[in-house]
Design a protein around this motif. Structure first.
Motif, short mmCIF file in Angstrom:
data_model
loop_
_atom_site.label_atom_id
_atom_site.label_comp_id
_atom_site.label_asym_id
_atom_site.label_seq_id
_atom_site.Cartn_x
_atom_site.Cartn_y
_atom_site.Cartn_z
N GLU A 209 0.95 2.33 -1.17
CA GLU A 209 0.72 0.91 -0.24
C GLU A 209 -0.70 0.64 -0.25
O GLU A 209 -0.98 -0.78 -0.20
N VAL A 210 -1.50 1.27 -0.46
CA VAL A 210 -3.02 0.87 -0.89
C VAL A 210 -3.09 0.13 -2.52
O VAL A 210 -3.70 -0.91 -2.30
N TRP A 211 -2.45 0.46 -3.23
CA TRP A 211 -2.21 -0.14 -4.42
C TRP A 211 -1.82 -1.31 -4.27
O TRP A 211 -2.03 -2.67 -4.98
N PHE A 212 -0.53 -1.46 -3.44
CA PHE A 212 0.09 -2.83 -3.30
C PHE A 212 -0.77 -3.92 -2.56
O PHE A 212 -0.90 -4.93 -3.00
N MET A 213 -1.66 -3.35 -1.53
CA MET A 213 -2.56 -4.17 -0.64
C MET A 213 -3.49 -4.72 -1.92
O MET A 213 -3.74 -5.75 -1.65
N GLN A 267 5.80 -9.14 3.25
CA GLN A 267 6.91 -8.45 2.51
C GLN A 267 6.45 -7.51 1.43
O GLN A 267 5.46 -7.69 0.81
N MET A 268 6.91 -6.36 1.72
CA MET A 268 6.48 -5.15 0.66
C MET A 268 7.58 -4.69 -0.20
O MET A 268 8.83 -4.54 0.57
N PRO A 269 7.60 -4.36 -1.39
CA PRO A 269 8.72 -3.88 -2.32
C PRO A 269 8.83 -2.58 -1.84
O PRO A 269 8.17 -1.80 -1.58
N GLU A 270 10.10 -2.23 -2.38
CA GLU A 270 10.60 -0.71 -2.07
C GLU A 270 9.65 0.00 -3.29
O GLU A 270 9.45 -0.44 -4.18
N MET A 271 9.34 1.20 -2.79
CA MET A 271 8.75 2.05 -3.97
C MET A 271 9.91 2.89 -4.45
O MET A 271 10.66 3.50 -3.65
N GLU A 272 9.89 3.23 -5.87
CA GLU A 272 10.68 3.97 -6.27
C GLU A 272 9.98 5.31 -6.79
O GLU A 272 9.11 5.53 -7.40
N GLN A 273 10.59 6.19 -5.87
CA GLN A 273 9.93 7.76 -6.27
C GLN A 273 10.50 8.25 -7.11
O GLN A 273 11.99 8.46 -7.23
#
Length: 309
Positions: A209-213, A267-273
């Protein structure tokens, strides 16, 4: 055995010395005497016409030639090890094998309890060692120090196979008595609030989430940094701060904490674990079993109410 006039047994000693950067620790790792290790280093120096390890103050440093040899030597030994030790079949109920898996505390909390319970029902006798995520975790694969990585797909190395285990969304967590909980979480309030974030220990790399921001140019006022994901949900209690965390983890925390869950105001994308393993171990029956165990555990997690949308 010799190859091109090099005693191949010396490669094992070289790998230990390049990893440990210490004659004594390399000797302990190899279960031989320090004098034998020193003798091996002398022979390697003669063969490569390079000091390889040099004393700098109280510690030993690698020469440029040694740095260049470090990864190729480890790669050769990993390839030999996977070829020789690979078994034609793997029966979990008869194996005493230990799997070393690099995971975050998020994965430990939401997925691995299901994996361990499933392995128990299968009568598995294998052992698991869960290791903390580190900077450049793919190096642990390449050096044979880990059997599997579980991490966001975006952080995986392009040099080894990757398979998605499950998908995850994100949720904002606030104290249920906070002003934000009463008035709602708009983008403006989100941007103005103090934030609790997770910073992985021993690395400069932030969480997904930090990377996304950062990637989307969203600036937040970080007031608290924690070293694991689970603690972020605790650290908003009694404050006006916001933590943006994995939805499954937030739901777990809500059962025990006075917190309110709110959708992110953007809007935040889903994370693929995903899971990643060494390319040389793709056909290792034990790794094949382990990968299937995690995929089956993800299905059980969702059936138990862990699915997010």
């Amino acid at each position: 055995m010799r190859f091109n006039k090099l005693d191949l047994n010396l490669l094992v000693a070289l790998d230990a010395m390049l990893t440990e950067r210490s004659i004594s620790r390399a000797a302990e790792r190899l279960h031989i005497s320090q004098s034998a290790t020193s003798n091996a280093l002398a022979r390697l120096r003669e063969y490569f016409n390079d000091d390889l390890l040099v004393q700098v103050g109280r510690k030993m440093e690698l020469t440029p030639r040694a740095e260049a040899l470090r990864d190729p030597v480890r790669d050769v030994l990993v390839r030999v090890d996977t070829t020789i030790t690979a078994q034609p079949e793997f029966i979990a109920s008869r194996s005493d094998r230990e799997f070393r898996i690099l995971v975050s505390d998020f994965t430990m909390a939401v997925l691995l309890p299901h994996a361990l319970a499933l392995a128990q029902r299968q009568g598995s006798t294998v052992r698991f060692q869960f290791l903390q995520q580190v900077e450049q975790p793919q190096r642990a694969l390449e050096r044979g120090e880990a059997d599997l990585l579980v991490m966001p797909r975006d952080y995986c190395s392009p040099n080894h196979p990757i398979e998605t285990v499950f998908r995850e969304t994100f949720t904002c967590v606030v104290w249920q008595e906070s002003r934000i909980a009463r008035e709602g979480l708009t983008f403006e309030r989100y941007a103005a609030a103090g934030h609790v974030v997770m910073q992985p220990p021993g690395t400069n790399q932030g969480s997904f989430e930090v990377w996304f921001m950062q990637r989307h140019g969203l600036s937040r006022r970080v007031e608290v940094s924690a070293y694991n994901f689970a603690s972020a949900t605790h650290l908003v209690v009694g404050t006006e701060r916001v933590a943006t965390v994995h939805t499954r983890l937030a739901r777990q925390a809500q059962r025990a904490l006075p917190i309110q869950l709110m959708p992110p105001p953007m809007q935040m994308p889903e994370m693929e674990q995903a899971m990643q393993w060494h390319k040389y171990r793709t056909t290792d029956p034990g790794i094949v079993w382990l990968r299937q165990l995690l995929k089956d555990a993800a299905l059980e997690m969702d059936r138990a109410g862990g699915a997010v949308s």
